[in-house]
Design a protein around this motif. Structure first.
Motif, mmCIF file in Angstrom:
data_model
loop_
_atom_site.group_PDB
_atom_site.id
_atom_site.type_symbol
_atom_site.label_atom_id
_atom_site.label_comp_id
_atom_site.label_asym_id
_atom_site.label_seq_id
_atom_site.Cartn_x
_atom_site.Cartn_y
_atom_site.Cartn_z
ATOM 1 N N SER A 280 0.959 -1.113 0.042
ATOM 2 C CA SER A 280 -0.061 -0.100 0.021
ATOM 3 C C SER A 280 0.858 1.096 -0.027
ATOM 4 C CB SER A 280 -1.107 -0.002 1.080
ATOM 5 O OG SER A 280 -1.755 0.978 1.209
ATOM 6 N N HIS A 281 1.834 1.238 0.790
ATOM 7 C CA HIS A 281 3.009 2.508 0.847
ATOM 8 C C HIS A 281 3.704 2.712 -0.409
ATOM 9 C CE1 HIS A 281 2.613 3.863 4.905
ATOM 10 N NE2 HIS A 281 2.390 2.801 5.316
ATOM 11 N N LEU A 282 3.968 1.433 -1.000
ATOM 12 C CA LEU A 282 4.721 1.635 -2.569
ATOM 13 C C LEU A 282 3.884 2.223 -3.614
ATOM 14 C CD1 LEU A 282 6.641 -1.536 -2.429
ATOM 15 C CD2 LEU A 282 7.532 0.525 -1.916
ATOM 16 N N GLU A 283 2.652 1.635 -3.290
ATOM 17 C CA GLU A 283 1.908 2.189 -4.331
ATOM 18 C C GLU A 283 1.393 3.677 -4.367
ATOM 19 O OE1 GLU A 283 -1.697 -0.473 -3.887
ATOM 20 O OE2 GLU A 283 -0.938 -1.831 -5.275
ATOM 21 N N LYS A 284 1.308 4.309 -3.079
ATOM 22 C CA LYS A 284 1.095 5.768 -2.791
ATOM 23 C C LYS A 284 2.266 6.699 -3.027
ATOM 24 C CE LYS A 284 -2.399 4.720 0.509
ATOM 25 N NZ LYS A 284 -2.667 4.656 1.843
ATOM 26 N N PHE A 285 3.723 5.892 -2.907
ATOM 27 C CA PHE A 285 4.763 6.711 -2.893
ATOM 28 C C PHE A 285 5.391 6.448 -4.209
ATOM 29 C CE2 PHE A 285 9.325 7.551 -2.223
ATOM 30 C CZ PHE A 285 9.397 8.723 -1.373
ATOM 31 N N LEU A 286 5.779 7.913 -4.776
ATOM 32 C CA LEU A 286 6.319 7.886 -6.305
ATOM 33 C C LEU A 286 7.894 7.990 -6.259
ATOM 34 C CD1 LEU A 286 3.427 10.181 -7.725
ATOM 35 C CD2 LEU A 286 3.567 7.572 -7.675
ATOM 36 N N GLY A 287 8.527 8.154 -5.275
ATOM 37 C CA GLY A 287 9.870 8.494 -5.270
ATOM 38 C C GLY A 287 10.427 7.349 -5.149
ATOM 39 N N SER A 288 11.925 7.329 -4.884
ATOM 40 C CA SER A 288 12.980 6.208 -4.723
ATOM 41 C C SER A 288 12.612 5.368 -3.414
ATOM 42 C CB SER A 288 14.488 6.683 -4.626
ATOM 43 O OG SER A 288 15.215 5.789 -4.735
ATOM 44 N N VAL A 289 12.718 4.055 -3.613
ATOM 45 C CA VAL A 289 12.598 3.004 -2.486
ATOM 46 C C VAL A 289 13.714 2.183 -2.174
ATOM 47 C CG1 VAL A 289 11.018 1.478 -1.355
ATOM 48 C CG2 VAL A 289 10.014 2.887 -2.994
ATOM 49 N N LYS A 290 13.928 2.059 -1.084
ATOM 50 C CA LYS A 290 15.182 1.063 -0.701
ATOM 51 C C LYS A 290 14.859 0.212 0.392
ATOM 52 C CE LYS A 290 18.694 4.352 -2.282
ATOM 53 N NZ LYS A 290 19.232 3.689 -3.591
ATOM 54 N N ILE A 291 15.410 -0.770 0.522
ATOM 55 C CA ILE A 291 15.285 -1.698 1.621
ATOM 56 C C ILE A 291 16.796 -1.746 2.319
ATOM 57 C CG2 ILE A 291 15.098 -4.167 2.218
ATOM 58 C CD1 ILE A 291 13.123 -4.398 -0.288
ATOM 59 N N ILE A 292 16.647 -1.820 3.690
ATOM 60 C CA ILE A 292 17.775 -1.841 4.608
ATOM 61 C C ILE A 292 17.787 -3.505 5.381
ATOM 62 C CG2 ILE A 292 19.299 -1.190 6.225
ATOM 63 C CD1 ILE A 292 18.118 1.766 5.492
ATOM 64 N N VAL A 293 18.514 -4.083 5.315
ATOM 65 C CA VAL A 293 18.505 -5.322 5.936
ATOM 66 C C VAL A 293 19.815 -5.746 6.594
ATOM 67 C CG1 VAL A 293 16.632 -6.523 4.831
ATOM 68 C CG2 VAL A 293 18.752 -6.698 3.802
ATOM 69 N N THR A 294 19.785 -6.797 7.305
ATOM 70 C CA THR A 294 21.123 -7.476 8.004
ATOM 71 C C THR A 294 21.042 -8.758 7.920
ATOM 72 O OG1 THR A 294 22.428 -7.367 10.019
ATOM 73 C CG2 THR A 294 20.087 -7.500 10.325
ATOM 74 N N ALA A 295 21.924 -9.457 8.031
ATOM 75 C CA ALA A 295 21.986 -10.866 7.906
ATOM 76 C C ALA A 295 21.861 -11.605 9.279
ATOM 77 C CB ALA A 295 23.342 -11.113 7.495
ATOM 78 N N ILE A 296 21.081 -12.568 9.278
ATOM 79 C CA ILE A 296 21.055 -13.487 10.388
ATOM 80 C C ILE A 296 22.252 -14.130 11.104
ATOM 81 C CG2 ILE A 296 19.994 -15.491 11.487
ATOM 82 C CD1 ILE A 296 17.941 -13.237 10.664
ATOM 83 N N GLY A 297 22.641 -13.856 12.350
ATOM 84 C CA GLY A 297 23.870 -14.165 12.914
ATOM 85 C C GLY A 297 23.920 -15.594 13.020
ATOM 86 N N GLY A 298 25.204 -16.042 12.457
ATOM 87 C CA GLY A 298 25.404 -17.695 12.500
ATOM 88 C C GLY A 298 25.004 -18.357 11.292
ATOM 89 N N GLN A 299 23.751 -17.614 10.695
ATOM 90 C CA GLN A 299 23.053 -18.317 9.438
ATOM 91 C C GLN A 299 23.532 -17.681 8.171
ATOM 92 O OE1 GLN A 299 18.921 -18.323 10.436
ATOM 93 N NE2 GLN A 299 19.269 -20.111 12.058
ATOM 94 N N GLY A 300 23.535 -16.271 7.977
ATOM 95 C CA GLY A 300 23.770 -15.607 6.817
ATOM 96 C C GLY A 300 22.576 -15.276 6.002
ATOM 97 N N HIS A 301 21.306 -15.665 6.301
ATOM 98 C CA HIS A 301 20.174 -15.227 5.603
ATOM 99 C C HIS A 301 20.195 -13.840 5.503
ATOM 100 C CE1 HIS A 301 19.383 -19.366 5.693
ATOM 101 N NE2 HIS A 301 18.476 -19.423 4.556
ATOM 102 N N ILE A 302 19.721 -12.972 4.275
ATOM 103 C CA ILE A 302 19.305 -11.890 4.404
ATOM 104 C C ILE A 302 17.694 -11.669 3.931
ATOM 105 C CG2 ILE A 302 21.665 -10.654 3.916
ATOM 106 C CD1 ILE A 302 20.999 -10.896 0.974
ATOM 107 N N PHE A 303 17.347 -12.630 3.422
ATOM 108 C CA PHE A 303 15.870 -12.917 3.205
ATOM 109 C C PHE A 303 15.411 -14.156 3.501
ATOM 110 C CE2 PHE A 303 16.929 -8.939 0.221
ATOM 111 C CZ PHE A 303 16.100 -8.188 1.179
ATOM 112 N N GLY A 304 14.319 -14.149 3.972
ATOM 113 C CA GLY A 304 13.553 -15.525 4.093
ATOM 114 C C GLY A 304 13.556 -16.124 5.513
#
Length: 380
Positions: A280-304
């Motif tokens: 919903s926010h992405l559909e309303k916002f017309l500017g640049s969008v970025k995602i900030i994530v970190t890695a799971i300690g010991g596992q290394g997953h950044i998504f999922g």
């Protein structure tokens, strides 16, 4: 014939994309479905079984009827032997325990199960280390070391067993957290037992590590670097974790430690959002969008793992080039050269992340680090 036991917890991971941080209990499952969550555990088991299709004439599948295993195995084209049926509809914890007991009594060579840490706990309660098992990761909170890093990786480990490769069978820890406390921003993880698992350093997930005081000092440097890189009129989707939470705290903001928050011009405009709310926010916002994530300690997953609010469609909308990874140097070093991992429930999307990516590891410090792993010549 290789005797493969299957257990599927159909509702594992149901609450992840809609921000419920778990799926334990009927009330949470009902709420998740009401919010539009999709059942994904059977699909993830199907992906693991698809990897084994070239060997299906060598495999006899033993499972409970219906959604707990039969439907998935038969749809994939495997020979099945039905050894029981769930006594509850939908299936509950008691049915998982009953299936695990029945499969052990059938003397299967391996139990392959799809679920989360709660499912692993149940299986550990009734089986312990008497029976080799392997988890297909399908939950929200994935602290245990009994899961493959993806459905395909689970298939690869079973393939190694089928082809007579030397695979060590070792005890791995089962850990779980208090979901109610988790939803209130508190991580209370504890050790519950061990399971006997085919051990593979490349394809088996590591136990999630907790942070240390030294890590927190390093995270401050990462936070300051990220703050200096913030751009005006850019929408930032900030993922869960202690590193990202500290970054928001350094901005003077009270973010959600375990949820996804939305940042615009150094102000939080939404906290602990679900996937539909992000869209919903992405559909309303017309500017640049970025995602900030970190890695799971010991596992290394950044998504999922713990951030399933970042669904495949959201990641595709934002674009790989607009994803920022922040992780203290010690967290990266603790991986011992293992790559960062992506397990979004979209294999093609996962594969698109393969290669090298930038990781902010300190103040004025950015490294290049590999993402993805190789299965039979393919990157995943």
């Amino acid at each position: 014939m290789f005797r493969l036991g299957l257990i599927i917890n159909p509702y594992a991971g149901l609450g992840g994309s809609v921000g419920l941080k778990g799926s334990d209990g009927e009330a949470i499952r009902t709420e998740a479905l009401a919010r539009g969550a999709e059942i994904r555990a059977p699909q993830r088991m199907a992906r693991a079984l698809q990897f084994l299709l070239p060997f299906r004439d060598q495999i006899q599948v033993f499972c409970f009827a219906g959604d707990m295993g039969e439907n998935c195995a038969r749809d994939a084209g495997f020979h099945t032997s039905i050894i029981g049926v769930a006594h509850h509809q939908p299936s509950e914890a008691a049915d998982t325990c009953a299936a695990a007991t029945a499969l052990m009594n059938e003397s299967v060579d391996l139990i392959l199960f799809a679920g989360g840490d709660g499912t692993a706990r149940l299986i550990a309660d009734v089986i312990g280390t008497r029976q080799p098992v392997l988890g297909v990761p399908s939950g929200v909170k994935m602290h245990s070391g009994v899961y493959a890093i993806s459905p395909e990786a689970a298939g690869e480990i079973v393939k190694q067993l089928l082809t007579g490769q030397l695979v060590n069978i070792a005890e791995r820890d089962v850990k779980d957290i208090d979901e109610d406390a988790f939803r209130n921003g508190q991580v209370r993880a504890r050790f519950y037992g061990t399971l006997l698992v085919p051990e593979d350093s490349q394809f088996l997930q590591q136990v999630k590590n907790a942070g240390t005081e030294r890590d927190e000092l390093a995270q401050l440097d990462v936070a300051q670097e990220m703050i200096e890189q913030l751009q005006q009129d850019t929408l930032y989707l900030v993922g869960p974790g202690s590193t990202t939470h500290l970054f928001l705290a350094e901005l003077g903001l009270d973010g959600s430690l375990l949820g996804v928050d939305i940042l615009l011009n150094n102000e939080l405009i939404a906290v602990d959002v679900s996937a539909p709310q992000i869209i919903s926010h992405l559909e309303k916002f017309l500017g640049s969008v970025k995602i900030i994530v970190t890695a799971i300690g010991g596992q290394g997953h950044i998504f999922g793992r713990g951030n399933q609010q970042f669904t495949p469609d959201i990641l595709k909308r934002v674009g790989k080039e607009n994803i920022i990874i922040i992780a203290a140097r010690g967290k990266i070093l603790a991986l011992n050269g293992r790559p960062l991992l992506v397990d979004t429930n979209d294999l093609q999307l996962d594969q698109s992340f393969s290669g090298y990516t930038r990781v902010i590891t300190g103040y004025n410090e950015t490294i290049m680090y590999p993402v993805g792993y190789t299965i039979t010549g393919k990157q995943s």
